[in-house]
Write an enzyme that holds these catalytic residues in place. Structure first.
Site, mmCIF file in Angstrom:
data_model
loop_
_atom_site.group_PDB
_atom_site.id
_atom_site.type_symbol
_atom_site.label_atom_id
_atom_site.label_comp_id
_atom_site.label_asym_id
_atom_site.label_seq_id
_atom_site.Cartn_x
_atom_site.Cartn_y
_atom_site.Cartn_z
ATOM 1 C CD GLU A 1 -2.793 0.919 2.582
ATOM 2 O OE1 GLU A 1 -3.367 1.911 3.031
ATOM 3 O OE2 GLU A 1 -2.925 -0.231 3.073
ATOM 4 C CD GLU B 1 -4.839 6.802 5.089
ATOM 5 O OE1 GLU B 1 -5.927 6.237 5.269
ATOM 6 O OE2 GLU B 1 -3.796 6.480 5.671
#
Length: 265
Positions: A137, A141
């Site tokens: 990943e 964010e």
């Protein structure tokens, strides 16, 4: 289910999910079938995008993904979060993900995030046990408790190996559209905000190697207070807005003038 593993977000995948057999690094990128593209959201192309609908990513998430919370209008994708009962949750929220996986290259988004404690606006790539792959990943964010910053991170084989660096977003990630990009190469990752280099990872042990899908999401949590803040009901429907998403495969030419690839050619 097409969704991102719940434990991916919590960084517990390696501990609680049996990992599928790994692919050798020399072969890991061979499953990357996605070509370069620029998405301006004239519509929501279902050949490119899968709209998450009807589930959540785990107990930590206080909303259920709803196709009604992913809508395109006037060249903008809006991912919503609204109070509406669904299954055992009080809220519904929006996420889209690519149908294809993508390998080394440049990943870019122009978006306006959402403010609000307990909310998370994310642009990231992910592959994991739900896809019968190890969990890799790469993240941007925006935590709504402080939308003046964006958090950078990465996971390798189910483990968070980034430092969760928080980077200032001039003017605020929720106040206007901003450009976020990361360049993923075999030898490293570089993150950019509005064309400025803001983070790098070069340790080989901290670099994902498996082709990943692209995700964009808005969701909330009642329980991840230390990370996302105590959840506060927004009171009215809110939505993250996405003006453009692009992927430029390693070695391909710059696709649009604002692309970070143009400054690297």
């Amino acid at each position: 289910m097409q969704g991102r593993s719940a434990l991916a977000i919590l960084g517990l995948g390696a501990a609680l999910f049996p990992m599928a057999g790994g692919i050798a690094d020399s072969q890991a990128q061979e499953v990357a079938t996605g070509p370069s593209f620029v998405e301006n959201f004239d519509d929501l192309d279902r050949k490119r995008w899968y709209v998450s609908d009807g589930w959540s990513n785990g107990e930590h998430q206080n909303c259920v993904w709803s196709k009604d919370q992913a809508k395109v209008a006037d060249g903008v994708l809006r991912l919503g979060f609204v109070k509406q009962a669904a299954k055992d949750r009080d809220y519904v929220c929006g996420e889209v993900q690519t149908n294809q996986r993508f390998g080394y290259g440049t990943f870019e988004i122009r978006m306006k995030a959402v403010a609000g404690s307990g909310l998370n606006t994310g642009f990231f790539t992910y592959i994991g046990p739900v896809h019968k792959q190890p969990h890799d990943e790469i993240d941007f964010e925006v935590l709504g408790k402080d939308p003046s910053k964006v958090q950078l991170n990465q996971y390798v084989d189910g483990k968070s190996v980034g430092d969760g660096k928080l980077v200032e977003v001039p003017g605020g990630a929720d106040q206007d559209f901003n450009d976020y990009a990361f360049v993923w190469k075999k030898e490293g990752i570089a993150w950019y905000v509005n064309g400025r280099l803001v983070g790098e990872a070069t340790d080989p042990a901290k670099l994902p190697g498996h082709a990943q899908k692209i995700y964009i999401s808005l969701w909330g949590s009642d329980t991840l207070k230390s990370w996302m803040g105590a959840f506060a009901d927004p009171g009215t429907p809110v939505a993250a807005e996405i003006d453009r998403v692009a992927y430029t495969a390693a070695g391909d030419e710059c696709q649009f003038p604002e692309s970070i690839v143009c400054s690297q050619d």
